[in-house]
Write a protein that holds these residues in place. Structure first.
Motif, PDB file in Angstrom:
ATOM      1  N   UNK A  39      40.375   5.768  65.553  1.00 23.54           N
ATOM      2  CA  UNK A  39      39.449   6.547  64.722  1.00 23.54           C
ATOM      3  C   UNK A  39      38.978   5.773  63.489  1.00 23.54           C
ATOM      4  N   UNK A  40      39.660   4.679  63.151  1.00 19.94           N
ATOM      5  CA  UNK A  40      39.244   3.871  62.008  1.00 19.94           C
ATOM      6  C   UNK A  40      38.208   2.817  62.398  1.00 19.94           C
ATOM      7  N   UNK A  41      37.857   2.747  63.659  1.00 21.23           N
ATOM      8  CA  UNK A  41      36.839   1.803  64.117  1.00 21.23           C
ATOM      9  C   UNK A  41      35.465   2.462  64.057  1.00 21.23           C
ATOM     10  N   UNK A  42      34.428   1.660  63.841  1.00 24.03           N
ATOM     11  CA  UNK A  42      33.079   2.242  63.695  1.00 24.03           C
ATOM     12  C   UNK A  42      32.386   2.550  65.015  1.00 24.03           C
ATOM     13  N   UNK A  88      35.967  -3.719  66.936  1.00 24.00           N
ATOM     14  CA  UNK A  88      36.257  -5.090  66.525  1.00 24.00           C
ATOM     15  C   UNK A  88      35.025  -5.972  66.673  1.00 24.00           C
ATOM     16  N   UNK A  89      34.293  -5.804  67.769  1.00 22.16           N
ATOM     17  CA  UNK A  89      33.065  -6.579  67.978  1.00 22.16           C
ATOM     18  C   UNK A  89      32.031  -6.250  66.902  1.00 22.16           C
ATOM     19  N   UNK A  90      31.885  -4.981  66.567  1.00 20.48           N
ATOM     20  CA  UNK A  90      30.926  -4.577  65.534  1.00 20.48           C
ATOM     21  C   UNK A  90      31.308  -5.150  64.177  1.00 20.48           C
ATOM     22  N   UNK A  91      32.587  -5.092  63.836  1.00 20.95           N
ATOM     23  CA  UNK A  91      33.043  -5.615  62.536  1.00 20.95           C
ATOM     24  C   UNK A  91      32.824  -7.123  62.462  1.00 20.95           C
ATOM     25  N   UNK A  92      33.150  -7.846  63.525  1.00 22.02           N
ATOM     26  CA  UNK A  92      32.947  -9.299  63.535  1.00 22.02           C
ATOM     27  C   UNK A  92      31.459  -9.633  63.439  1.00 22.02           C
ATOM     28  N   UNK A  98      26.527 -10.996  57.664  1.00 23.40           N
ATOM     29  CA  UNK A  98      26.559 -11.069  56.198  1.00 23.40           C
ATOM     30  C   UNK A  98      26.825 -12.485  55.716  1.00 23.40           C
ATOM     31  N   UNK A  99      27.677 -13.208  56.424  1.00 17.97           N
ATOM     32  CA  UNK A  99      27.990 -14.580  56.015  1.00 17.97           C
ATOM     33  C   UNK A  99      26.782 -15.489  56.198  1.00 17.97           C
TER      34      UNK A  99
END
Length: 107
Positions: A39-42, A88-92, A98-99
């Motif tokens: 549930x903490x994943x987007x 995890x894929x979305x966060x990466x 952003x980088x």
């Protein structure tokens, strides 16, 4: 009838009694912790549905429906894993995006 005609007896018939061993109540998992973590994943629609299936699995186990609890637990596990991987894929991807947009300073 096939024996009367001189043929071999049919081997395709099976007993109608289930031969699966009975399920042990302690081995049935509802994957509640995994679904809460997911549930903490987007990936909100998927992880919320996985959490709901996990709760339904827990309720089925409490009511004594072991087959239903196993089936619902499997769905909860699958949805939670999909949510964790997708999140995890979305966060990466967001971090890489952003980088790449940040200006680099020469020090």
């Amino acid at each position: 009838l096939s024996q009367l005609a001189g043929g071999k007896p049919s081997l395709s018939r099976h007993s109608s009694i289930a031969t699966n061993p009975p399920l042990d109540r302690s081995k049935v998992k509802d994957y509640l912790l995994l679904s809460v973590l997911a549930c903490f994943c987007p990936v909100w629609p998927i992880n919320i549905v996985g959490f709901v299936y996990s709760i339904m699995s827990k309720n089925s186990l409490e009511q004594g429906n072991l087959d239903g609890a196993v089936r619902l637990g499997r769905v909860a596990k699958m949805l939670s894993v999909v949510s964790l991987v997708g999140g995890t894929v979305i966060i990466i991807a967001c971090i890489v995006n952003l980088a790449s947009e940040c200006p680099k300073s020469d020090l």
